[in-house]
Design an enzyme around this catalytic site. Structure first.
Site: not given
Ligand SMILES: *Cc1c(COP(=O)(O)O)cnc(C)c1O
Length: 398
Positions: A204
């Protein structure tokens, strides 16, 4: 932590297999390392003052009255559903075209995910198809801001309000994205629905290694998150630690351990300071791609609706039908350029094979099969984007 200075002060990490341009690269430097070091040496490493400060600063940044840090966005989404008392037999509307965690949390609560197809222009839930998915058992909508592109919250909220349905924003990818509401640009995370959930995974825009955050305008929901993330403990350990009198805690609800550590939060605070710059750099990369790829026949580029400003967590292009996704990706990889296929659909994965599927999810499937994600990260310079653009052009001219 990986060394990041392979090429410039903020060069991408060295990757294996002859990769020159990775798909993504976190921007972490001395500031983050020093912050983590200070916490390690402070004697308090679990959820404590750094987490509290990170929550305050995150809330202020996005314009939310409350923020609650947790271990990742998956646990954030699960706490959001739990705090809204969503459970067995309840239906939750969302997209199949998302990271699988979005659908998994619904099922872990005993609820039923109901998938709505996407709008192929934004890769987000097609609000024109939302109403037909609503039944008397619908309790919530999880609106995903996929790849950082804001979902059409104005249209979605109008429908949700009309039906009295709760709205959770899966803003995992969307820290730093903005949406125009009533002529004002607002950060994703400023409450529009009931709860927004963020991820700080390294893929992210800002990262704490693993980490998540919930924002809300509802003080009761925020209290629930904070109870549930810490075993349902009535008096947090930080309070007992600092008290001059003996305190006995109680466990007032069935909780979880979904805490973030103070080391992660200290890193997150430094990342928050960088967020505006990180988003500006990513927007510059996206603008260069638009320029360098814009005139290629048959290639569809992502575009922002007039009311949306993406943080460009990912840059997703649609290939023309005549090209094979896997072959294009392999050719790019042979040139040292990492890509990923389009966002995968949960309904096509094994744990979902027994789930009744009446819905038409054709656009979701096409997006998975016909799109590729190009490299994008804040440290990417004009030379890098040109190299990617040249390689993509070579595929289209093949
Ligand atoms: C990355 C992601 C998640 C999960 O996030 P984590 O912090 O890895 O648990 C959930 N929803 C979307 C749309 C994502 O891109």
């Amino acid at each position: 932590m990986v060394a990041i200075r392979t090429r410039s002060r903020f060069g991408p990490p060295a990757a294996g297999g002859g990769i020159v341009i990775p798909i993504a690269a976190p921007l972490l430097a001395d500031e983050e390392a020093d912050a983590a070091r200070a916490v390690v040496l402070s004697g308090w490493v679990s959820q404590g003052p750094q987490v509290a400060a990170f929550e305050r600063e995150f809330a202020a940044l996005v314009g939310a009255p409350h923020a609650c840090a947790v271990s990742n966005c998956t646990t954030a989404l699960q706490l959001a559903l739990a705090a809204l008392d969503i459970g067995t037999g309840d239906e939750v509307i969302t997209v199949s075209h998302s990271f699988i965690a979005t659908a998994n949390v619904i099922r872990h609560q005993g609820a039923i995910p109901v998938f709505v197809d996407i709008d192929p222009e934004t890769y987000n839930l097609d609000c024109a198809r939302l109403a037909e998915a609503i039944t008397e058992r619908t309790r919530a909508i999880i609106a995903v801001h996929q790849m950082g592109m804001p979902c059409d919250m104005a249209a979605l909220m109008a429908i949700a309000r009309r039906h009295g349905i709760a709205v959770i924003e899966d803003a995992a990818c969307a820290a730093g994205s903005q949406i125009r509401i009533d002529r004002e640009w607002e950060a994703i995370g400023k409450p529009r629905g009931d709860i927004a959930c963020f991820s700080f995974h390294p893929r992210k825009v800002i990262t704490t290694g693993e980490g998540g955050m919930l924002t809300t305008a509802d003080a009761d929901l925020d209290r629930k998150f904070k109870l549930l993330r810490q075993h349902g403990m009535s008096v947090p350990d930080t309070v007992r630690h600092n008290s001059s009198s003996v305190i006995f805690e109680e466990y007032v609800v069935l909780g979880y351990n979904y805490r973030m550590t103070d080391m992660q939060a200290a890193i997150g605070r430094r990342q928050l300071e960088r967020l505006p710059e990180l988003v500006a750099r990513r927007r510059a990369v996206a603008a260069r791609y638009a320029e360098q790829l814009g005139n290629l026949e048959g290639l569809r580029l992502p575009t922002e609706p007039a009311w949306a400003r993406s943080n460009w967590q990912s840059y997703c292009v649609r290939l023309p039908d005549r090209l094979d996704q896997r072959i294009v990706m392999q050719h790019l990889l042979d040139k040292g350029i990492a890509t990923r296929r389009g966002i995968m659909c949960a309904h096509r994965e094994q744990p979902y094979s027994s789930l009744a599927q009446g819905q038409d999810l054709r656009q979701s499937e096409l997006a998975q099969d016909r799109s590729i994600l190009l490299p994008i990260y804040a440290q990417m310079d004009a030379e890098d984007t040109l190299r990617v653009a040249d390689a993509v052009r070579a595929e289209l001219e093949r």
